[in-house]
Structure formats: C-alpha cells, structure tokens
Design an enzyme around this catalytic site. Sequence first.
Site, PDB file in Angstrom:
ATOM      1  N   ASN A   1      29.054  39.906  48.563  1.00 45.95           N
ATOM      2  CA  ASN A   1      29.525  39.656  47.200  1.00 45.95           C
ATOM      3  C   ASN A   1      31.036  39.839  47.235  1.00 45.95           C
ATOM      4  O   ASN A   1      31.524  40.963  47.269  1.00 45.95           O
ATOM      5  CB  ASN A   1      28.867  40.645  46.233  1.00 45.95           C
ATOM      6  N   TRP A   2      31.735  38.721  47.267  1.00 49.05           N
ATOM      7  CA  TRP A   2      33.200  38.794  47.401  1.00 49.05           C
ATOM      8  C   TRP A   2      33.856  39.297  46.116  1.00 49.05           C
ATOM      9  O   TRP A   2      35.040  39.628  46.129  1.00 49.05           O
ATOM     10  CB  TRP A   2      33.760  37.411  47.745  1.00 49.05           C
ATOM     11  N   LYS A   3      33.136  39.303  45.022  1.00 48.52           N
ATOM     12  CA  LYS A   3      33.703  39.687  43.712  1.00 48.52           C
ATOM     13  C   LYS A   3      34.954  38.833  43.445  1.00 48.52           C
ATOM     14  O   LYS A   3      34.994  37.683  43.872  1.00 48.52           O
ATOM     15  CB  LYS A   3      33.974  41.196  43.673  1.00 48.52           C
TER      16      LYS A   3
ATOM     17  N   HIS B   1      24.840  41.945  37.991  1.00 43.59           N
ATOM     18  CA  HIS B   1      25.634  42.941  38.720  1.00 43.59           C
ATOM     19  C   HIS B   1      26.139  43.994  37.739  1.00 43.59           C
ATOM     20  O   HIS B   1      26.462  43.678  36.591  1.00 43.59           O
ATOM     21  CB  HIS B   1      26.798  42.261  39.451  1.00 43.59           C
TER      22      HIS B   1
ATOM     23  N   GLU C   1      28.867  45.350  37.407  1.00 43.11           N
ATOM     24  CA  GLU C   1      30.197  45.060  36.837  1.00 43.11           C
ATOM     25  C   GLU C   1      30.084  44.062  35.682  1.00 43.11           C
ATOM     26  O   GLU C   1      30.836  44.153  34.701  1.00 43.11           O
ATOM     27  CB  GLU C   1      31.125  44.542  37.955  1.00 43.11           C
TER      28      GLU C   1
ATOM     29  N   GLU D   1      21.375  48.607  43.358  1.00 41.36           N
ATOM     30  CA  GLU D   1      22.743  49.060  43.574  1.00 41.36           C
ATOM     31  C   GLU D   1      23.030  50.254  42.663  1.00 41.36           C
ATOM     32  O   GLU D   1      23.370  50.061  41.482  1.00 41.36           O
ATOM     33  CB  GLU D   1      23.735  47.945  43.253  1.00 41.36           C
TER      34      GLU D   1
ATOM     35  N   GLY E   1      31.624  50.778  45.755  1.00 40.75           N
ATOM     36  CA  GLY E   1      33.071  50.878  45.979  1.00 40.75           C
ATOM     37  C   GLY E   1      33.594  52.295  46.030  1.00 40.75           C
ATOM     38  O   GLY E   1      34.805  52.526  45.958  1.00 40.75           O
TER      39      GLY E   1
ATOM     40  N   SER F   1      28.513  50.654  48.999  1.00 41.30           N
ATOM     41  CA  SER F   1      29.201  51.232  50.161  1.00 41.30           C
ATOM     42  C   SER F   1      28.403  51.080  51.456  1.00 41.30           C
ATOM     43  O   SER F   1      28.392  51.981  52.297  1.00 41.30           O
ATOM     44  CB  SER F   1      29.555  52.703  49.903  1.00 41.30           C
TER      45      SER F   1
ATOM     46  N   GLY G   1      29.717  44.501  49.204  1.00 41.38           N
ATOM     47  CA  GLY G   1      30.977  44.200  48.527  1.00 41.38           C
ATOM     48  C   GLY G   1      32.141  44.244  49.512  1.00 41.38           C
ATOM     49  O   GLY G   1      32.361  43.312  50.282  1.00 41.38           O
ATOM     50  N   GLY G   2      32.854  45.357  49.513  1.00 47.48           N
ATOM     51  CA  GLY G   2      34.070  45.504  50.320  1.00 47.48           C
ATOM     52  C   GLY G   2      33.940  45.033  51.761  1.00 47.48           C
ATOM     53  O   GLY G   2      34.817  44.320  52.272  1.00 47.48           O
TER      54      GLY G   2
END
Length: 251
Positions: free
Chosen positions: A9-11, A96, A98, A168, A174, A214, A235-236
């Site tokens: 997930n590149w966000k 998600h 966010e 999640e 993150g 994470s 993510g990251g």
Amino acid sequence: MRQNIVAGNWKMNKTLQEGIDLAKEVNQKAGNTTLNCKVVLGTPFIHITEAVKAVDKNRVSISAQNCADKESGAYTGEVSAAMVKSTGAEYVILGHSERRAYYGENEAILKEKTDLALKNELKPIFCIGEVLSERESEKHFEVVKKQVEESLFHLSTEEFSNIVLAYEPVWAIGTGKTATTEQAQEMHAFIRNLVAEKYGKETAENVSILYGGSCKPDNAKELFSNPDVDGGLIGGASLKADDFMGIIDAF
Ligand code: 13P
C-alpha cells in the site's frame, strides 16, 4: 486452498515516474525469484494505468487504494469502481484506517463501496482493526466484529468469496510497533471464526486474512508462520523494492 498474498500500500507516496520505476523494479525482481504468494501493488489512482502496463500480470497485480461510494455522476474529485476496473486493476483496498480516521468512512459507506467494487469485478482488500484505546480497554474483538458484520455480512457466500481481509491494528501502523505473533494469530483466528459462523467452514478456510502494521523483512517470516495469517498489507516497506521483496521471500 486459500491464497497467500503480499500487497503493498504505497499510500500518498511517489510521483508518477517514481511509481513506474518502482513497479518495474518489483516486477523484474519478482521474475527472478520463485513466488510462493500473490504479489499486489496498491498505487495512487493516477499511477494505476501505467503500473498495469509496467508489470506482467501473471506476476504482479495492481490495486487501487480506494473507490467512490457512488456509481457515477456529479461527485467532483471522486473515482468510481468502474473507472478503476477499466484501468486493468484487479483489487481495491477499502476501509483503510486512514480513510476511516481522516475521511470519515464508516461501516455504511464501506458497505456501499464494497458492493460497487464487487459489482465491477474488483476484489476488495477490506481493512479492519482497532485503535490503541480500544485494545487497551479490551474492546478489540468487539470493534473488529462490528466492522466486518456491518460492512460485509450482507454479502452472499459467492460475493464474500471475492473478499480479502486485512487486519491492521491501528496502533501498529507506521509506528514500528508490530502486533506480537500471538496477538496476530489470536485476532486472525477470531476473524476466521466469525466468517465460519456466518458463511460456513469452507468459505472461512478459503478467505485470505492479511496482517498489516509495521511488517518488515525481519518480522514477516514469524508473522506469516501463524496458521491464520495469510500474508501482509505493507505500507512503508513496500516503497523500496528490496524491502518489499524481502517480505515476499518470507513465503
Ligand atoms: P506500515 O507498514 O507502514 O506500518 O503501514 C501498514 C499499512 O497501513 C498498510 O496498509
């Protein structure tokens, strides 16, 4: 048999050119290894068309990170499920945390989005998970149950078979804080049991439940070794091809 999946997930990261380069690099590296899982890249909307062209779809699938809760029309700035489908994307991340926290997406809105995604033959990667205060007050099972029931349990068994779930825990996103392997397994087993109670054992055995929060090359193997953890939503670590490949290689 359920599928193992590692989805990035590149966000809201990467310019178009950077995104094409990353998609090409992941595609090339995925071609040089034996893949024991499905690989998905969740790119921003404007990257999708080019990302689809940049990868071999037998190796890497492309996902959107959202779609509208309306079919079409005067909804400035929105992107419909039909539009996403027309790019060649196969998946769409929905719900998600966010989106829930910053854009007011609730169970009812996510129900609409899920229906439209399925109607347009996209596979939703449906995210669920509790915030820290909910875990600390031991409400995490209740919260996740509500998220699943209110947005997904109106679906028929056939419709539900196209859903991928992603647990999640919001406190792990993150933050560098991962759920322990026991916490992940406990929640994944709880979710699979919810699905079994609603749709039966076979459907529950077949649904892929991904872990997100994470997840990195150095903890992926342990997380994925749990019987009810069928991969990750990353993510990251999905923003660097080598880190992402390190997670894919955990299978
Ligand atoms: P991180 O891997 O950066 O914690 O993000 C997880 C996530 O939100 C994936 O959807």
